[in-house]
Design a protein around this motif. Structure first.
Motif, mmCIF file in Angstrom:
data_model
loop_
_atom_site.group_PDB
_atom_site.id
_atom_site.type_symbol
_atom_site.label_atom_id
_atom_site.label_comp_id
_atom_site.label_asym_id
_atom_site.label_seq_id
_atom_site.Cartn_x
_atom_site.Cartn_y
_atom_site.Cartn_z
ATOM 1 N N GLU A 91 88.455 26.992 103.768
ATOM 2 C CA GLU A 91 88.464 28.183 104.599
ATOM 3 C C GLU A 91 87.034 28.454 105.060
ATOM 4 O OE1 GLU A 91 90.356 31.458 102.726
ATOM 5 O OE2 GLU A 91 92.340 30.522 102.790
ATOM 6 N N ASP A 123 84.226 31.063 107.741
ATOM 7 C CA ASP A 123 83.950 32.301 108.467
ATOM 8 C C ASP A 123 84.148 32.078 109.961
ATOM 9 O OD1 ASP A 123 83.263 33.567 106.091
ATOM 10 O OD2 ASP A 123 81.127 33.093 106.304
ATOM 11 N N PRO A 124 84.408 33.161 110.708
ATOM 12 C CA PRO A 124 84.533 33.030 112.167
ATOM 13 C C PRO A 124 83.202 32.587 112.777
ATOM 14 C CG PRO A 124 85.423 35.139 111.401
ATOM 15 C CD PRO A 124 84.671 34.542 110.249
ATOM 16 N N LYS A 146 84.655 28.146 111.235
ATOM 17 C CA LYS A 146 86.045 27.776 111.486
ATOM 18 C C LYS A 146 86.249 26.916 112.731
ATOM 19 C CE LYS A 146 90.568 29.993 111.017
ATOM 20 N NZ LYS A 146 91.241 31.303 110.811
ATOM 21 N N LYS A 160 90.229 31.761 120.258
ATOM 22 C CA LYS A 160 90.959 31.379 119.051
ATOM 23 C C LYS A 160 90.242 31.877 117.799
ATOM 24 C CE LYS A 160 94.819 28.986 119.158
ATOM 25 N NZ LYS A 160 95.990 29.337 118.310
ATOM 26 N N LEU A 214 87.949 34.273 117.505
ATOM 27 C CA LEU A 214 87.857 35.739 117.442
ATOM 28 C C LEU A 214 89.208 36.406 117.209
ATOM 29 C CD1 LEU A 214 85.310 36.251 120.354
ATOM 30 C CD2 LEU A 214 84.873 36.612 117.916
ATOM 31 N N SER A 215 90.286 35.696 117.494
ATOM 32 C CA SER A 215 91.620 36.278 117.319
ATOM 33 C C SER A 215 92.009 36.423 115.853
ATOM 34 C CB SER A 215 92.672 35.413 118.028
ATOM 35 O OG SER A 215 92.881 34.188 117.320
ATOM 36 N N GLY A 216 91.340 35.668 114.989
ATOM 37 C CA GLY A 216 91.703 35.684 113.579
ATOM 38 C C GLY A 216 92.931 34.848 113.263
ATOM 39 N N GLU A 250 95.400 31.771 112.313
ATOM 40 C CA GLU A 250 95.318 30.678 111.364
ATOM 41 C C GLU A 250 95.405 29.345 112.090
ATOM 42 O OE1 GLU A 250 94.734 30.936 108.060
ATOM 43 O OE2 GLU A 250 94.515 33.079 108.440
#
Length: 411
Positions: free
Chosen positions: A249, A251-252, A305, A395, A397-399, A401
């Motif tokens: 996983e 971070d943005p 990410k 993508k 910034l949208s959070g 998956e």
């Protein structure tokens, strides 16, 4: 000569700093050096937890005697056999011939293989205990974090975990050893770089180890590299970071990595980055593989990410440094990334196909179609590059998956 540093009751730090070595494992740069941490428990029976690189055995010995004086060491606990931690074992046996060396079956094999040591070896199993008097040592086998013999040692009476390489970081300990004596934030980037380069392949074993340790209370974490963690918030942060990294996983943010012979692929990278920034994405890291060291690229790929990789076609293959990076990412099983690719060619395009195949094999979600430039930066290519930057920024910034092996349309 040395003033003993007691990190918990009867537990002392006897590690050393290496400010000389340029490359860890002769691969990874050490701009801030590295520490080799060892610990001494001065109970009714004495126990040394790991040793240090053999180059520092003299300093190591002086630190041990600053705690024990002429008193012998009863046990050496070998949590990890990598030479930066086991390198002083043979020397230690010469100083303390009656010392008993404690390890698991894999450790015993390596003691013989590395140092020819077979005498005074105590074989332990998972969850076995050893009483020192007031302190009990409990052994947790944690194979492949990051060698097969790796284990951790827990002292329940002090709620102290000796975690081997887990939760370690590059960087020397500059005066302070405890997290209360330093600015812990300065180690975060180097902890991610350490994980990505040294432990990164072993996400599944790290998850297994974290689950195994989840039921014990930990007030002190003693790694073999970097600070000793004693504050609840710091312990939670480093454990959560390892949990996040081992689950791949991130971070943005967006990492743009490219190779470029004459600047054409680099132009694409610049346009893509500018477009992503216009969408409000603030965390954008760019790496020219001909200049950035692979260890820094891997750190950032583990941290963020989004991943865009660009390459010109070179001898009908990828640019060599890009090809090397893909190999490093595949060997670490990196997954769960939004991925896009771009490149350039003069007479035959091979980069787009190979980058797309890499994405599919790596369980990435492909963002749009590859942006490929033939010979020159035409307006049509510029528009596609801007569109790719815009799409991956949205993508991230949208959070959303990551959906592995899916291709997200880019309009």
């Amino acid at each position: 000569m040395y003033k003993p540093l007691e990190i918990a009751k009867d537990i002392f730090y006897v590690g050393v700093n290496d400010r000389t070595k340029h490359l860890f494992e002769n691969l990874w740069p050490l701009p801030y050096g590295v520490s080799y941490n060892a610990y001494l428990i001065a109970d009714e029976k004495t126990a040394l937890i790991d040793t240090v690189d053999g180059c520092y055995s003299d300093v190591f010995f002086h630190k041990i005697t600053s705690v024990l004086g002429d008193k012998p060491i009863d046990y050496l606990i070998v949590n990890h056999m990598e030479p930066d931690h086991s390198g002083s074992i043979a020397w230690l046996v010469s100083k303390y011939p009656e010392i008993r060396i404690v390890g698991n079956k894999r450790t015993v094999d390596m003691l013989k293989g590395f140092y020819g040591i077979t005498d005074n070896v105590v074989l332990i199993q998972d969850m076995d205990t050893l009483c020192l008097g007031n302190c009990t040592l409990q052994f947790y086998l944690t194979p492949m974090v990051h060698w097969p013999e790796t284990m951790m040692t827990y002292v329940p009476e002090r709620k102290t975990l000796f975690s081997a390489d887990a939760f370690g970081t590059f960087g020397t300990l500059d005066g302070g050893v405890l997290d209360t004596q330093i600015t812990p934030e300065k180690y975060r980037s180097e902890m991610i770089r350490y994980y990505a380069n040294i432990v990164g392949k072993f996400g599944s074993p790290v998850q297994t180890a974290l689950k195994k340790l989840s039921g014990i209370k930990i007030d002190v974490v003693c790694s073999t590299h970097g600070p000793v963690w004693t504050q609840k918030t710091h312990i939670a942060e480093v454990v959560n970071l390892y949990d996040q990294l081992s689950r791949y996983e991130a971070d943005p943010g967006l990492v743009i990595v490219y190779g470029s012979m004459y600047g054409h692929t680099e132009q694409l990278a610049e346009i893509i980055a500018s477009s992503a920034a216009e969408q409000g994405l603030r965390k954008i890291v760019m790496h020219n593989v001909s200049k950035s060291h692979a260890s820094d690229v891997l750190r950032d790929v583990f941290a963020y990410k989004g991943l865009l990789i660009g390459s010109p076609t070179y001898n009908n293959k990828l640019y060599p440094a890009v090809e090397s990076l893909l190999s490093a990412l595949q060997s670490r099983y990196v997954k769960n990334r939004f991925f896009g690719c771009f490149g350039s060619f003069t007479w035959s395009d091979a980069s787009a196909k190979q980058l797309a195949a890499f994405a599919e094999a790596s369980e990435f979600e492909m963002i749009g179609e590859p942006v490929v430039m033939k010979q020159a930066m035409l307006s049509e290519v510029t528009e596609k590059a801007r569109n790719l930057g815009q799409c991956i920024a949205h993508k991230i910034l949208s959070g959303a998956e990551v959906v592995p092996n899916n291709t997200a349309n880019c309009h």
